[in-house]
Design a protein around this motif. Structure first.
Motif, PDB file in Angstrom:
ATOM      1  N   LEU A   1       0.824  -1.214   0.000  1.00 25.82           N
ATOM      2  CA  LEU A   1       0.000   0.000   0.000  1.00 25.82           C
ATOM      3  C   LEU A   1       0.855   1.259   0.000  1.00 25.82           C
ATOM      4  CD1 LEU A   1      -2.795  -1.053   2.523  1.00 25.82           C
ATOM      5  CD2 LEU A   1      -2.969  -0.895   0.038  1.00 25.82           C
ATOM      6  N   LEU A   2       1.926   1.246   0.788  1.00 24.46           N
ATOM      7  CA  LEU A   2       2.800   2.411   0.849  1.00 24.46           C
ATOM      8  C   LEU A   2       3.468   2.654  -0.499  1.00 24.46           C
ATOM      9  CD1 LEU A   2       4.124   4.670   2.427  1.00 24.46           C
ATOM     10  CD2 LEU A   2       5.819   3.038   3.253  1.00 24.46           C
ATOM     11  N   GLY A   3       3.963   1.592  -1.135  1.00 27.72           N
ATOM     12  CA  GLY A   3       4.583   1.756  -2.440  1.00 27.72           C
ATOM     13  C   GLY A   3       3.615   2.294  -3.468  1.00 27.72           C
ATOM     14  N   ARG A   4       2.432   1.709  -3.539  1.00 30.58           N
ATOM     15  CA  ARG A   4       1.454   2.166  -4.535  1.00 30.58           C
ATOM     16  C   ARG A   4       0.978   3.591  -4.244  1.00 30.58           C
ATOM     17  NH1 ARG A   4      -3.372  -1.269  -7.016  1.00 30.58           N
ATOM     18  NH2 ARG A   4      -1.521  -1.925  -8.141  1.00 30.58           N
ATOM     19  N   ALA A   5       0.670   3.885  -2.993  1.00 29.47           N
ATOM     20  CA  ALA A   5       0.176   5.221  -2.652  1.00 29.47           C
ATOM     21  C   ALA A   5       1.230   6.278  -2.944  1.00 29.47           C
ATOM     22  CB  ALA A   5      -0.227   5.264  -1.177  1.00 29.47           C
ATOM     23  N   THR A   6       2.508   5.973  -2.721  1.00 35.23           N
ATOM     24  CA  THR A   6       3.568   6.938  -2.979  1.00 35.23           C
ATOM     25  C   THR A   6       3.745   7.166  -4.470  1.00 35.23           C
ATOM     26  OG1 THR A   6       4.701   6.242  -0.948  1.00 35.23           O
ATOM     27  CG2 THR A   6       5.990   7.484  -2.539  1.00 35.23           C
ATOM     28  N   VAL A   7       3.696   6.095  -5.262  1.00 35.92           N
ATOM     29  CA  VAL A   7       3.820   6.234  -6.711  1.00 35.92           C
ATOM     30  C   VAL A   7       2.682   7.075  -7.280  1.00 35.92           C
ATOM     31  CG1 VAL A   7       3.647   4.967  -8.888  1.00 35.92           C
ATOM     32  CG2 VAL A   7       5.140   4.124  -7.084  1.00 35.92           C
ATOM     33  N   GLU A   8       1.472   6.805  -6.813  1.00 37.63           N
ATOM     34  CA  GLU A   8       0.287   7.467  -7.371  1.00 37.63           C
ATOM     35  C   GLU A   8      -0.088   8.756  -6.649  1.00 37.63           C
ATOM     36  OE1 GLU A   8      -2.759   4.525  -7.247  1.00 37.63           O
ATOM     37  OE2 GLU A   8      -1.758   3.194  -8.700  1.00 37.63           O
ATOM     38  N   ARG A   9       0.659   9.088  -5.560  1.00 38.89           N
ATOM     39  CA  ARG A   9       0.359  10.287  -4.765  1.00 38.89           C
ATOM     40  C   ARG A   9      -1.104  10.282  -4.320  1.00 38.89           C
ATOM     41  NH1 ARG A   9       4.129  13.942  -2.897  1.00 38.89           N
ATOM     42  NH2 ARG A   9       2.718  15.655  -3.336  1.00 38.89           N
ATOM     43  N   ARG A  10      -1.548   9.149  -3.794  1.00 39.11           N
ATOM     44  CA  ARG A  10      -2.919   8.997  -3.314  1.00 39.11           C
ATOM     45  C   ARG A  10      -2.902   8.675  -1.832  1.00 39.11           C
ATOM     46  NH1 ARG A  10      -5.461   4.313  -6.718  1.00 39.11           N
ATOM     47  NH2 ARG A  10      -7.284   4.890  -5.482  1.00 39.11           N
ATOM     48  N   TRP A  11      -4.087   8.724  -1.224  1.00 41.55           N
ATOM     49  CA  TRP A  11      -4.287   8.275   0.159  1.00 41.55           C
ATOM     50  C   TRP A  11      -3.275   8.954   1.099  1.00 41.55           C
ATOM     51  CZ3 TRP A  11      -3.488   2.826  -2.181  1.00 41.55           C
ATOM     52  CH2 TRP A  11      -4.587   2.499  -2.976  1.00 41.55           C
ATOM     53  N   LEU A  12      -3.280  10.277   1.100  1.00 35.83           N
ATOM     54  CA  LEU A  12      -2.298  11.026   1.884  1.00 35.83           C
ATOM     55  C   LEU A  12      -2.283  10.639   3.360  1.00 35.83           C
ATOM     56  CD1 LEU A  12      -0.168  13.231   2.127  1.00 35.83           C
ATOM     57  CD2 LEU A  12      -2.023  14.912   2.339  1.00 35.83           C
ATOM     58  N   PRO A  13      -3.433  10.543   4.054  1.00 35.46           N
ATOM     59  CA  PRO A  13      -3.372  10.134   5.465  1.00 35.46           C
ATOM     60  C   PRO A  13      -2.706   8.774   5.658  1.00 35.46           C
ATOM     61  CG  PRO A  13      -5.534  11.032   4.937  1.00 35.46           C
ATOM     62  CD  PRO A  13      -4.823  10.866   3.645  1.00 35.46           C
ATOM     63  N   LEU A  14      -2.957   7.830   4.744  1.00 35.28           N
ATOM     64  CA  LEU A  14      -2.325   6.512   4.841  1.00 35.28           C
ATOM     65  C   LEU A  14      -0.819   6.628   4.642  1.00 35.28           C
ATOM     66  CD1 LEU A  14      -2.601   3.401   5.015  1.00 35.28           C
ATOM     67  CD2 LEU A  14      -2.804   3.401   2.518  1.00 35.28           C
ATOM     68  N   ARG A  15      -0.397   7.425   3.655  1.00 39.17           N
ATOM     69  CA  ARG A  15       1.040   7.593   3.409  1.00 39.17           C
ATOM     70  C   ARG A  15       1.730   8.186   4.626  1.00 39.17           C
ATOM     71  NH1 ARG A  15      -0.276  10.682  -1.320  1.00 39.17           N
ATOM     72  NH2 ARG A  15       1.360  12.179  -0.856  1.00 39.17           N
ATOM     73  N   VAL A  16       1.137   9.214   5.199  1.00 43.50           N
ATOM     74  CA  VAL A  16       1.750   9.860   6.357  1.00 43.50           C
ATOM     75  C   VAL A  16       1.816   8.896   7.543  1.00 43.50           C
ATOM     76  CG1 VAL A  16       1.470  11.700   8.049  1.00 43.50           C
ATOM     77  CG2 VAL A  16       1.093  12.176   5.626  1.00 43.50           C
ATOM     78  N   THR A  17       0.718   8.168   7.784  1.00 41.77           N
ATOM     79  CA  THR A  17       0.682   7.236   8.917  1.00 41.77           C
ATOM     80  C   THR A  17       1.717   6.124   8.759  1.00 41.77           C
ATOM     81  OG1 THR A  17      -1.676   7.673   9.262  1.00 41.77           O
ATOM     82  CG2 THR A  17      -0.775   5.657  10.219  1.00 41.77           C
TER      83      THR A  17
END
Length: 426
Positions: free
Chosen positions: A147-163
């Motif tokens: 999830l972290l890899g995908r969210a970072t690539v796509e710049r999505r789900w900011l709260p998840l990335r930060v957490t």
């Protein structure tokens, strides 16, 4: 080769085979991405996902006894480095580079582990409950890494990335690196707390002092659309919160906490590591950061002329004044505004809430890019005064703390007010 030599060579062969397969898979995925022309955009995310998986796998290895790896010259935190690195690459870098559905990768990981782990018996001894451990790793390491890899690539789900990033860096700098340094000196975590109560209280107070600005900096980046990861930055230059006093609050906070651990445990290795990290940050990373951020934001050079990297200001640097809307018809609100005035806030203008362009029911703070209401607005006002009061404001605005303080304030009569005038009458 006699039987004893063959037995001793077998675990080394398995270790190196695991790493070789992982490196080849990673190289293949990187080559495919390079052929598509988007390798550079995925490389930071792949590195982040690899680090997340690696730290979590080592943490689960230390916390459970569901499998035991044979001792090897490269053993780190109970697991051969070849295995932990290979595991992290296969579960972190490879899927991030290749892409694809998360569920498909999880199913693939589960199938490969069911087949491969029993074949690694020369290297690892499996307990009867090892399948529980595999399931635990899929939940705590593979899923967050994917999830972290995908969210970072796509710049999505900011709260998840930060957490996930905050959890990762806390685990890395708050557990793994200190754990390795303590072990190198023959120490353990019990040595950190093996002190009298007054000393423990002093150490804990200092730890909170360093942690609050770092956590507040993370939340400030989140509000600006970014994360603590340098390659996943906010959408604008952040100069509010701790950044109004210090350019590197997260680095200072992490270094301070590690220095406290070194002092509390007496670990020379950890102390040398802290000195090296600070020296690297001040001499090399600082220069690189100035160049990078100056290219990204034209106002950064001016900001750094006023705000130092590692030595905080006593009063904040506020490039653009903010406004604090406070009711004048509410006696308690007006008195609160008067208290704020006595602090001689820097870059803060107090105006009657009755004259605001929209209806307000709580004290309200706003600048050109963000706003806060209620307890959050008062905390923001404190950040315009001096460093000690700003620290209190940062603590008050931490996500969980702010909610609790607002509930308490509402319960004792500091809840929303209906003002006597309306927007049309202003």
């Amino acid at each position: 080769m006699d039987p004893v030599d063959a037995t001793s060579a077998s675990p080394a062969l398995v270790r190196n085979l695991v790493l070789a397969v992982a490196l080849l898979a990673t190289a293949g995925a990187a080559a495919w991405r390079a052929h598509r022309g988007d390798l550079a955009g995925r490389t930071p995310a792949a590195a982040l996902a690899t680090l997340a998986v690696g730290v979590t796998v080592l943490a689960v290895e230390q916390a459970t006894d569901l499998w035991r790896f044979r001792e090897a010259p490269t053993t780190v935190a109970g697991m051969p480095l070849e295995v932990s690195l290979g595991w992290a690459l296969l579960w972190g870098a490879v899927p991030t580079l290749l892409g694809g559905p998360v569920w498909a990768w999880l199913a693939g990981f589960a199938w490969v582990d069911l087949v491969a782990m029993p074949l690694m018996t020369p290297l690892v001894e499996l307990d009867d409950g090892w399948l529980v451990g595999e399931a635990l790793l899929l939940v705590t390491a593979a899923t967050p890494g994917l999830l972290l890899g995908r969210a970072t690539v796509e710049r999505r789900w900011l709260p998840l990335r930060v957490t996930l990033q905050a959890t990762l860096f806390t685990g890395l700098f708050g557990w793994l690196l200190p754990h390795l340094a303590l072990a190198a000196d023959g120490l353990g975590w019990h040595d950190v707390v093996d002190h009298s109560y007054p000393v423990r209280a002093l150490l804990l107070t200092a730890a909170v002092g360093f942690a609050v600005p770092a956590l507040a900096a993370v939340t400030e980046l989140h509000r600006a659309g970014g994360t603590p990861f340098p390659w996943d930055p906010p959408t604008r230059l952040v100069t509010t919160g701790p950044y109004a006093y210090l350019a590197n609050p997260m680095q200072v906070g992490a270094s301070g906490l590690l220095a406290l651990l070194a002092l509390a445990s007496g670990s020379r290795t950890l102390g040398v590591g802290v000195l090296f990290a600070v020296g690297f940050a001040v001499v090399l990373a600082e220069h690189h950061e100035r160049l990078t951020l100056s290219r990204r934001w034209s106002a950064y050079a001016s900001y750094r002329r006023h705000v130092r990297g590692w030595l905080p200001r006593w009063r904040p640097h506020v490039p653009s004044p903010a406004t604090l809307w406070v009711s004048e018809t509410c006696p308690l609100c007006s008195a609160t505004g008067a208290v704020v005035d006595t602090l001689r806030p820097t870059g803060l203008v107090r105006r009657p809430a009755e004259q605001a362009p929209r209806a307000l029911r709580r004290m309200h703070w706003e600048d050109a890019t963000s706003s806060s209401s209620g307890i959050g607005a008062f905390a923001r006002a404190l950040e315009h005064s001096t460093l000690p009061l700003a620290w209190l404001g940062w603590w008050m605005r931490l996500p969980g703390v702010a909610r609790v303080l607002q509930l308490i304030g509402d319960a004792v009569g500091l809840g929303p007010r209906t003002l006597s005038s309306t927007p049309g009458e202003r």
